[in-house]
Design a protein around this motif. Structure first.
Motif, PDB file in Angstrom:
ATOM      1  N   LYS A 194      -2.886   3.826  -3.056  1.00  0.00           N
ATOM      2  CA  LYS A 194      -2.716   2.965  -3.741  1.00  0.00           C
ATOM      3  C   LYS A 194      -2.620   1.862  -2.992  1.00  0.00           C
ATOM      4  O   LYS A 194      -1.742   1.278  -1.886  1.00  0.00           O
ATOM      5  N   VAL A 195      -3.668   0.105  -3.559  1.00  0.00           N
ATOM      6  CA  VAL A 195      -3.004  -1.006  -2.471  1.00  0.00           C
ATOM      7  C   VAL A 195      -2.916  -1.925  -3.872  1.00  0.00           C
ATOM      8  O   VAL A 195      -3.810  -1.707  -4.511  1.00  0.00           O
ATOM      9  N   GLY A 196      -2.028  -2.673  -3.868  1.00  0.00           N
ATOM     10  CA  GLY A 196      -1.376  -3.711  -4.617  1.00  0.00           C
ATOM     11  C   GLY A 196      -1.244  -4.637  -4.320  1.00  0.00           C
ATOM     12  O   GLY A 196      -1.080  -5.063  -2.509  1.00  0.00           O
ATOM     13  N   ALA A 197      -1.066  -5.731  -4.927  1.00  0.00           N
ATOM     14  CA  ALA A 197      -0.730  -6.944  -4.273  1.00  0.00           C
ATOM     15  C   ALA A 197       0.135  -7.465  -6.010  1.00  0.00           C
ATOM     16  O   ALA A 197       0.322  -7.787  -6.899  1.00  0.00           O
ATOM     17  N   ASP A 198       1.902  -8.423  -5.274  1.00  0.00           N
ATOM     18  CA  ASP A 198       2.362  -8.666  -6.450  1.00  0.00           C
ATOM     19  C   ASP A 198       2.469 -10.418  -6.647  1.00  0.00           C
ATOM     20  O   ASP A 198       3.433 -11.018  -5.499  1.00  0.00           O
ATOM     21  N   TYR A 199       2.938 -11.377  -7.776  1.00  0.00           N
ATOM     22  CA  TYR A 199       3.247 -12.362  -7.515  1.00  0.00           C
ATOM     23  C   TYR A 199       4.709 -13.105  -8.131  1.00  0.00           C
ATOM     24  O   TYR A 199       4.510 -12.572  -9.515  1.00  0.00           O
ATOM     25  N   SER A 200       5.404 -13.544  -7.013  1.00  0.00           N
ATOM     26  CA  SER A 200       6.884 -14.106  -8.197  1.00  0.00           C
ATOM     27  C   SER A 200       6.326 -15.318  -8.250  1.00  0.00           C
ATOM     28  O   SER A 200       6.273 -16.045  -7.913  1.00  0.00           O
ATOM     29  N   GLY A 219       0.807  -1.077   0.408  1.00  0.00           N
ATOM     30  CA  GLY A 219       0.469   0.091  -0.140  1.00  0.00           C
ATOM     31  C   GLY A 219       1.067   1.360   0.185  1.00  0.00           C
ATOM     32  O   GLY A 219       1.889   1.350   0.090  1.00  0.00           O
ATOM     33  N   GLU A 220       0.263   2.565  -0.726  1.00  0.00           N
ATOM     34  CA  GLU A 220       1.248   3.753  -0.249  1.00  0.00           C
ATOM     35  C   GLU A 220       0.230   4.661  -0.778  1.00  0.00           C
ATOM     36  O   GLU A 220      -0.958   4.726  -0.935  1.00  0.00           O
ATOM     37  N   PHE A 221       0.549   5.537   0.170  1.00  0.00           N
ATOM     38  CA  PHE A 221      -0.385   7.651   0.105  1.00  0.00           C
ATOM     39  C   PHE A 221       0.405   8.352   0.315  1.00  0.00           C
ATOM     40  O   PHE A 221       2.211   7.988   0.304  1.00  0.00           O
ATOM     41  N   GLU A 222       0.514   9.187  -0.919  1.00  0.00           N
ATOM     42  CA  GLU A 222       1.412   9.893  -2.013  1.00  0.00           C
ATOM     43  C   GLU A 222       0.378  11.981  -1.187  1.00  0.00           C
ATOM     44  O   GLU A 222      -0.403  12.132  -1.546  1.00  0.00           O
ATOM     45  N   LEU A 223       1.381  12.917  -1.713  1.00  0.00           N
ATOM     46  CA  LEU A 223       1.531  13.994  -2.081  1.00  0.00           C
ATOM     47  C   LEU A 223       1.953  14.901  -2.834  1.00  0.00           C
ATOM     48  O   LEU A 223       3.217  14.805  -2.949  1.00  0.00           O
ATOM     49  N   ARG A 224       1.862  14.763  -3.619  1.00  0.00           N
ATOM     50  CA  ARG A 224       2.212  15.824  -4.685  1.00  0.00           C
ATOM     51  C   ARG A 224       2.225  17.467  -4.484  1.00  0.00           C
ATOM     52  O   ARG A 224       1.198  17.672  -4.586  1.00  0.00           O
ATOM     53  N   THR A 225       3.731  18.171  -4.701  1.00  0.00           N
ATOM     54  CA  THR A 225       3.372  19.640  -4.981  1.00  0.00           C
ATOM     55  C   THR A 225       4.163  20.240  -6.088  1.00  0.00           C
ATOM     56  O   THR A 225       4.431  19.943  -7.118  1.00  0.00           O
ATOM     57  N   ARG A 226       3.322  21.436  -6.404  1.00  0.00           N
ATOM     58  CA  ARG A 226       3.532  21.817  -7.730  1.00  0.00           C
ATOM     59  C   ARG A 226       3.983  22.835  -7.816  1.00  0.00           C
ATOM     60  O   ARG A 226       3.731  23.950  -7.169  1.00  0.00           O
TER      61      ARG A 226
END
Length: 232
Positions: free
Chosen positions: A64-70, A45-52
């Motif tokens: 964002k939430v996700g999964a991966d498989y090797s 999972g990830e939380f982000e903040l961007r400025t400009r």
């Protein structure tokens, strides 16, 4: 340590040159969490903040939430969902966006270098309901939903007896459903230093050069990236 000091000096010089040639400056921050379920599956999972606009405006925030498989050592596939709250500067409108991601990534270690290649495909649904022109008509996006392919090559170096790991990556962005013809519309160059505090905690400091190409009124942006990751 001498080589590390030289690397830091080179990094700051490179960032200074990039900033001098950019049209804007922003700060991108992120917090990541990675949970290893077993030898094959990972959740993240990830939380982000961007400025400009020289950090004076919020560009977006998201989760964002996700999964991966090797499949085998060094090769994995993954999928993720990302919610974005995007700031449409032109209309001064914050709008929700929904992004679905699929990717495959390979990694190979050669001596103290680690090389990786990631192929990522994503589709982004945009909300243009509040993009109203002066004449009262809605200004819709030309591409919505937007399909794109992102190709990233990354190299990192393991410094002996050092918790800092430098890396460099190059990423390209290619349109997949532009009605006027698909083409590359963005390039990204990233220099990073990752500090691994222990097996669970790590911090990342990056200099990013984001370059738009083949678009109307392209913008080149210099970014300072600050990240924290927790793995368990």
């Amino acid at each position: 340590m001498k080589n590390l000091y030289l690397l830091l000096i080179f990094l700051f010089i490179a960032l200074g040159e990039i900033y001098a040639e950019s049209d804007d400056f922003g700060i991108w921050t992120s917090i990541e969490v990675d949970k290893k379920l077993n030898k094959k599956w990972n959740l993240n999972g990830e939380f982000e903040l961007r400025t400009r606009d020289n950090t004076s405006e919020v560009a977006r925030w998201g989760a964002k939430v996700g999964a991966d498989y090797s499949f085998i050592k060094g090769l994995k596939v993954g999928a993720a969902y990302q919610f974005l709250y995007f700031h449409d500067i032109k209309y001064w409108d914050f709008q929700p966006r929904h992004r679905f991601i699929g990717y495959v990534q390979g990694r190979q270690k050669v001596g103290r270098f680690t090389f990786s290649l990631r192929e990522r495909f994503q589709v982004t649904h945009k909300d243009d309901s509040d993009r109203i022109k002066a004449n009262g008509k809605k200004d819709t996006y030309k591409i919505n939903p937007e399909w794109s392919w992102r190709n990233r090559i990354k190299a990192s170096y393991d410094i002996p007896k050092c918790k800092l790991t430098p890396s460099f990556s190059f990423e390209s962005f290619f349109q997949l459903n532009n009605p006027d013809g698909n083409e590359f519309d963005g390039l990204r160059y990233t220099l990073s230093l990752t500090y691994k505090l222990d097996k669970k905690h790590s911090f990342d400091l990056s200099g990013i050069y984001d370059k738009e190409i083949n678009v109307k009124n392209p913008e080149n942006r210099c970014v300072l990236g600050i990240g924290y990751a927790y793995s368990f």
